[in-house]
Every structure is written in structure tokens, then in C-alpha cells.
Scaffold this active site. Structure first.
Site, short mmCIF file in Angstrom:
data_model
loop_
_atom_site.label_atom_id
_atom_site.label_comp_id
_atom_site.label_asym_id
_atom_site.label_seq_id
_atom_site.Cartn_x
_atom_site.Cartn_y
_atom_site.Cartn_z
N LYS A 51 0.80 -1.23 0.00
CA LYS A 51 0.00 0.00 0.00
C LYS A 51 0.83 1.28 0.00
O LYS A 51 0.33 2.35 -0.32
CB LYS A 51 -0.95 0.02 1.19
CG LYS A 51 -1.97 -1.08 1.15
CD LYS A 51 -2.79 -1.04 -0.13
CE LYS A 51 -3.98 -1.95 -0.01
NZ LYS A 51 -5.17 -1.36 -0.51
N SER A 269 -3.41 -12.39 2.86
CA SER A 269 -3.65 -12.02 1.46
C SER A 269 -2.47 -12.47 0.60
O SER A 269 -2.66 -12.94 -0.53
CB SER A 269 -3.90 -10.52 1.32
OG SER A 269 -2.85 -9.78 1.93
#
Lengths: 313, 90
Positions: A51, A269
Site C-alpha cells: 500500500k 492475502s
């Protein structure tokens, strides 16, 4: 530039991206087809996750075109890692940051973001990231002049970070040999931006999205789009060739496999992404090069121990 | 009996209701009653052995039932049982 180089930098912001590409031989061996599996080590970003890339691009683009000015506070909804990235880059660049998070985000991410001086606002733990999206929109609507609202789900700078960074890096690091790219979708920025860059290079590269199999799942950070608010940046036509619907257990099992066999302690994830790469490898040819993303480290997800529980609700 | 707080992804089983009152003196009994009222919901919360799925957290009021007596945790009509999933997306 990578943290693994000796290059000098003048800001932590310059350390974002340029992550190593790591070969996962123990996973390749399970497929046994001779296909190669490689993964971008995104936990090597200074904020600890993929991110950092999107947050950096959204902030720099907004500073460049005047959407983000010194009188404004950056506010967005996040399930955690984007919040850490905003907080780190905001601190480095002198941008105030406020975040709306579901109350049940991991304690680690609450503590990390607050350490950077970020203000946290909590949405319902029952409504997940969509509840946080609805709350941040209400807050911004009440006083639009006060806020810079990047809206990571709709901001073209999010996939642009991966078009300019992740996608270009994968082409360089594989010497253009990449044949498959697979990544789970949350905001969908990684898949859209990287996929677009790879398709421009060679339309035969297969770009595959992974989504949790069910609306109720444990692949934190990922979205089951049929039951979610669909991000505006999700424009799969011409980019995404296929979707893998992944059960939570398959991703969690792969996270455990990676720590035992590769010494890689990554989040669920990332486990889901590698599990998806393994599925592709089972039907691939010898010499195919499958690339995926290790989104973050597993230590972001430790459950609070009994003596340090600090639930917010 | 307890008030059960239902997360968004499970509200398709409860006609969109955020809260459901279910009879039962323990977490297990309340979940079983929930299944009787809203068939299909239990397999989303529990695995084949009847244990809570790893990625679901059940809270009796503000306590994670893993830190109490798990499925045997007693509930009264003053208690709230919250079903809290992992977080999706971004």
C-alpha cells in the site's frame, strides 16, 4: 530503489517501490510442471506493505496538481495497510492524516498509525470496509473544504502507482519473460495497474484476479466484489482474463506453508496470492513465469494476547 | 437467550436484519437456534466439527469467547453476541 541496495535516499518516501522479486521454489515443486513462481516482496516497502506505492502516488499527484494544500487534512477509509502508508508518508511530508477504520482492524495497525500522529475514527466492526467507506463519505460531505479525500477505491493514482512501478519492475526483473500475473483484489489497484502495464507489453500475458470465494471470508484486505461496493477503478475489460475464487483456508494454509518452507512470514492475502499462483502453475507449461505479490508481513495480524486485549468497541 | 449482532455478509440470511433475538443459554445453543431460524447461517460461522471458524470472532458483549468458555460460554437475555468477520478490502 530497494532497501537491499546501498543507494542513498533523502526521504523515506523515496524508499517506496523497487522491491525484490523472490523465487518460490518450494511452491513450484508442489506444482511439478516446471513453471516458475516469483513474488514481489512488497513487505520490503518502508511502511511494510504494497500500500505504500498507492499512498505515495496519490499524495504526490495531489500535491502536484493542488488538490492537497497545507490547510487540508488527508482523510480516507482503510482496513489498515493504506492507513499505515498514509501516516508514514504524511509524517515525512508534513501532511496531517485522519483515518476511518472498522473497529476490528488489528491492534498492530491501530498502534502503528497512531504512532505517526494520525487521528483514528472507528466505523462498525460488523460492516467491514464498506461501513468505513460510507462513514468517510459522510464526514467529508459535512465539511468538504477541510479535507483532502484521496478515495483509494476511485483514485486513478492508485493503479497508476502499479502501472509505473510494480508492472514495469516485473518486466525488468523477469527480463520480459513473465507469462502470468495473479493478485487478489481489494481496491483492485494492484491488479488494474500492473495488469494494464503487462498487457501493453504483451497482450498474451495472462492477468488473473483472485477474490475470496464467499462474502464472509478471512482473507483480510481482499474483497468479494459481488457482495461489496465495487471500486470505481475496477475496469477489468481488456485487462483481467480470469478470476480465481479462493476459499479462506487455501490462503491460510499457504501462509503457513511459506513460513515453514521459505522462512517467509507473510499475511493471509499474500498466502492467498501464492495459493493462486500455485493453482496457475499446476496447469502451466515448463518455462512459464508466474508472478504474484507478497502484500505484507504476518506480524501485522497477531491477535492480542489475553493480558493485552484492548478492544475498542 | 441473547441479542445476536449480525455482520453485513450474513444479513442475507436474516432478511437484512442487523440484530436477531435467539433463545439459548450458551453460545452453542444460541448459534443452533440461529440456524433453526435462518437455515444455512451456521456453516458460515462454524466448521464441520462445530468449532468457530478461525477467521470469525465471536464476542459475548466485549469479550472474545475464545478467552471465555468458547462455545460453552453462558449467555443470558441481557447479553449480546457479536459475530465479527475479518476485514475486507483496501
Amino acid at each position: 530503489m530497494s532497501l537491499h541496495t546501498n543507494a542513498r535516499a533523502t526521504s523515506v518516501v523515496d524508499l517506496v517501490g523497487g522491491t525484490p522479486l523472490l523465487r518460490l521454489r518450494s511452491v513450484e515443486a508442489r506444482a511439478g510442471t516446471g513453471a516458475e513462481i516469483w513474488a514481489k516482496a512488497e513487505f520490503d516497502n518502508p511502511g511494510g506493505s504494497v500500500k505504500d506505492r498507492a499512498a505515495r502516488q496519490m499524495i504526490l499527484d495531489a500535491l502536484a496538481d493542488g488538490r492537497l494544500t497545507p490547510d487540508k487534512t488527508l482523510i480516507d477509509s482503510t482496513s489498515g495497510n493504506t492507513g499505515v502508508a498514509y501516516s508514514m508518508i504524511g509524517a515525512a511530508l508534513g501532511v496531517k492524516v485522519a483515518l476511518v477504520m472498522p473497529a476490528n482492524v488489528s491492534a498492530a495497525r491501530k498502534h502503528i498509525t497512531q504512532a505517526y500522529g494520525t487521528e483514528l475514527i472507528f466505523s462498525s466492526e460488523l460492516e467491514g470496509s464498506d461501513g468505513a467507506i460510507r462513514m468517510v463519505k459522510r464526514i467529508v460531505d459535512e465539511d468538504p473544504a477541510r479535507w483532502f479525500y484521496p478515495d483509494q477505491y476511485a483514485n486513478p493514482s492508485n493503479p497508476r502507482a502499479h502501472y509505473l512501478g510494480t508492472g514495469a519492475e516485473i518486466l525488468e526483473q523477469t527480463d520480459g519473460r513473465v507469462t502470468h500475473f495473479v493478485a487478489g483484489v481489494g481496491t483492485t489497484g494492484t491488479l488494474m495497474g500492473t495488469g494494464r502495464r503487462l498487457k501493453e507489453h504483451d497482450p498474451r500475458i495472462r492477468v488473473v484476479g483472485m477474490q475470496p470465494e464467499d462474502a464472509l471470508h478471512g482473507l483480510e484486505g481482499l474483497k468479494h466484489l459481488p457482495s461489496s461496493i465495487v471500486p470505481a477503478i475496477w475496469q477489468p475489460d481488456g485487462i483481467v482474463d480470469d478470476t480465481i475464487w479462493l476459499p479462506t483456508d487455501e490462503g491460510w494454509d499457504m501462509s503457513e506453508f511459506l513460513i515453514e518452507h521459505e522462512g517467509l512470514f507473510v499475511g493471509h492475502s499474500a498466502g492467498g496470492n501464492v495459493a493462486s499462483a500455485l493453482r496457475l502453475a499446476r496447469t502451466a507449461k515448463a518455462g512459464d513465469v508466474i508472478v504474484t505479490v507478497l502484500c505484507d508481513r504476518g506480524d501485522r495480524y497477531f491477535k492480542p494476547l489475553r493480558w493485552e486485549r484492548t478492544y475498542v468497541w | 437467550m441473547a441479542k445476536v449482532r449480525i455482520p453485513t455478509p450474513l444479513r442475507k440470511f436474516t432478511d437484512g436484519k442487523e440484530e436477531v433475538i435467539a433463545a439459548g443459554a450458551s453460545v452453542r445453543a444460541v448459534i443452533d437456534e440461529l440456524e433453526r431460524m435462518h437455515p444455512g447461517i451456521k456453516t458460515k460461522i462454524c466448521d464441520d466439527s462445530g468449532a468457530v471458524r478461525k477467521f470469525i470472532n465471536l464476542f459475548a458483549n466485549e469479550e472474545d469467547v475464545r478467552f471465555l468458555q468458547a462455545m460453552d460460554t453462558p449467555l443470558t437475555d441481557k447479553d449480546e453476541l457479536s459475530i465479527v468477520p475479518a476485514i475486507a478490502g483496501g
